[in-house]
Design a protein around this motif. Structure first.
Motif, PDB file in Angstrom:
ATOM      1  N   THR A   1       0.833  -1.193   0.000  1.00  0.00           N
ATOM      2  CA  THR A   1       0.000   0.000   0.000  1.00  0.00           C
ATOM      3  C   THR A   1       0.874   1.251   0.000  1.00  0.00           C
ATOM      4  O   THR A   1       2.065   1.207   0.312  1.00  0.00           O
ATOM      5  CB  THR A   1      -0.923   0.045   1.219  1.00  0.00           C
TER       6      THR A   1
ATOM      7  N   LEU B   1      -4.948   8.396  -0.828  1.00  0.00           N
ATOM      8  CA  LEU B   1      -4.333   7.249  -1.514  1.00  0.00           C
ATOM      9  C   LEU B   1      -3.696   6.252  -0.550  1.00  0.00           C
ATOM     10  O   LEU B   1      -3.223   5.205  -0.993  1.00  0.00           O
ATOM     11  CB  LEU B   1      -3.253   7.738  -2.491  1.00  0.00           C
TER      12      LEU B   1
ATOM     13  N   ARG C   1      -4.449   2.583  -0.917  1.00  0.00           N
ATOM     14  CA  ARG C   1      -4.400   2.025  -2.271  1.00  0.00           C
ATOM     15  C   ARG C   1      -3.106   1.259  -2.485  1.00  0.00           C
ATOM     16  O   ARG C   1      -2.055   1.582  -1.917  1.00  0.00           O
ATOM     17  CB  ARG C   1      -4.479   3.160  -3.303  1.00  0.00           C
TER      18      ARG C   1
ATOM     19  N   GLU D   1      -1.976   0.141  -8.374  1.00  0.00           N
ATOM     20  CA  GLU D   1      -3.253   0.678  -8.842  1.00  0.00           C
ATOM     21  C   GLU D   1      -3.167   2.162  -9.207  1.00  0.00           C
ATOM     22  O   GLU D   1      -4.129   2.716  -9.743  1.00  0.00           O
ATOM     23  CB  GLU D   1      -4.321   0.517  -7.748  1.00  0.00           C
TER      24      GLU D   1
END
Length: 256
Positions: free
Chosen positions: A99, A139, A142, A146
């Motif tokens: 992430t 973000l 995420r 991605e």
């Protein structure tokens, strides 16, 4: 008087069998911003890679924070941890299982005296602050794989600012950023220089931005064609010599 953060002496680099950078010398003063400009294929990214020890140099010397860069690219961890780098592009193969927050946290964990790795509260706060400064709060959960190119650039900058550094090296880091992100990026660079004493070296095609923000400009086309203040180097005559009479330097208008 502060010692130069970076001293480059007679640097030459052979890449793919040709002399890509030839006999380049310059210095970076502490807390300054220096832009490297020039046409495509001029050796700008090669120069940056050689300065960081990512490419071997065929001749010359590089000193960073008073330490010589070894021929194999080695620098002590205490020096390396003071350097932040955002490359021109970063591609991630497949679904990379990391992430944004986890990735930025690795930047906090780099070796250095200021940030004990076991202080989890301070680590979490540093990551949160870095993401906020670069506009990446939304973000954080995420996956890196991605993200768009522009988003990944901002996350890379978060990785850089999560802890104190002395030298920030950017290779066309603003390519792919939309207008609001670009403005935030410029403001952050100004804050890092004024408030935290960072020195910035960046490659750019945006001559308007270079003229507004840089203290020093290096005009590179394999050799160092010109250097000095923006007023002295970004003249029509100098730009014609650097880019050629029929080439107009451009500004990125990409969105990410």
């Amino acid at each position: 008087m502060h010692s130069p953060v970076l001293v480059v002496s007679d640097l030459s680099v052979v890449r793919a069998g040709r002399l890509a950078v030839e006999n380049v010398s310059f210095e970076l003063a502490s807390k300054s911003e220096t832009a490297v400009v020039g046409p495509n294929g001029a050796g700008k990214s090669t120069l940056i890679a050689a300065l960081l020890g990512l490419l071997p140099r065929s001749a010359g010397d590089v000193q960073i924070l008073g330490r010589h860069l070894a021929p194999n690219g080695y620098l002590p961890g205490s020096i390396r941890s003071q350097i932040a780098y955002v490359p021109q592009s970063l591609s991630l193969q497949g679904r990379f299982p990391l992430t944004v927050a986890e990735f930025v946290g690795f930047g906090f964990d780099s070796p250095g005296p200021r940030w004990p790795w076991h202080d989890l509260r301070r680590r979490l706060q540093a990551v949160e602050t870095a993401l906020e400064r670069t506009g990446c709060n939304d973000l954080q959960h995420r996956l890196l794989s991605e993200l768009s190119g522009g988003q990944l650039k901002r996350v890379m900058l978060s990785f850089c600012v999560v802890r104190p550094r002395q030298l920030l090296v950017l290779d066309e880091a603003q390519a792919g950023l939309d207008v609001p992100s670009n403005e935030r990026f410029q403001q952050l660079l100004l804050e890092l220089r004024r408030e935290e004493g960072w020195t910035v070296l960046h490659v750019s095609h945006d001559l308007d931005m270079v003229r507004r923000s840089s203290d020093q400009v290096l005009g590179l086309n394999r050799r160092l064609c010109c250097s000095g203040t923006p007023d002295n180097t970004l003249t029509p005559e100098r730009l014609s010599e650097l880019y050629g009479p029929n080439v107009v330097p451009y500004r990125h208008h990409c969105h990410g």
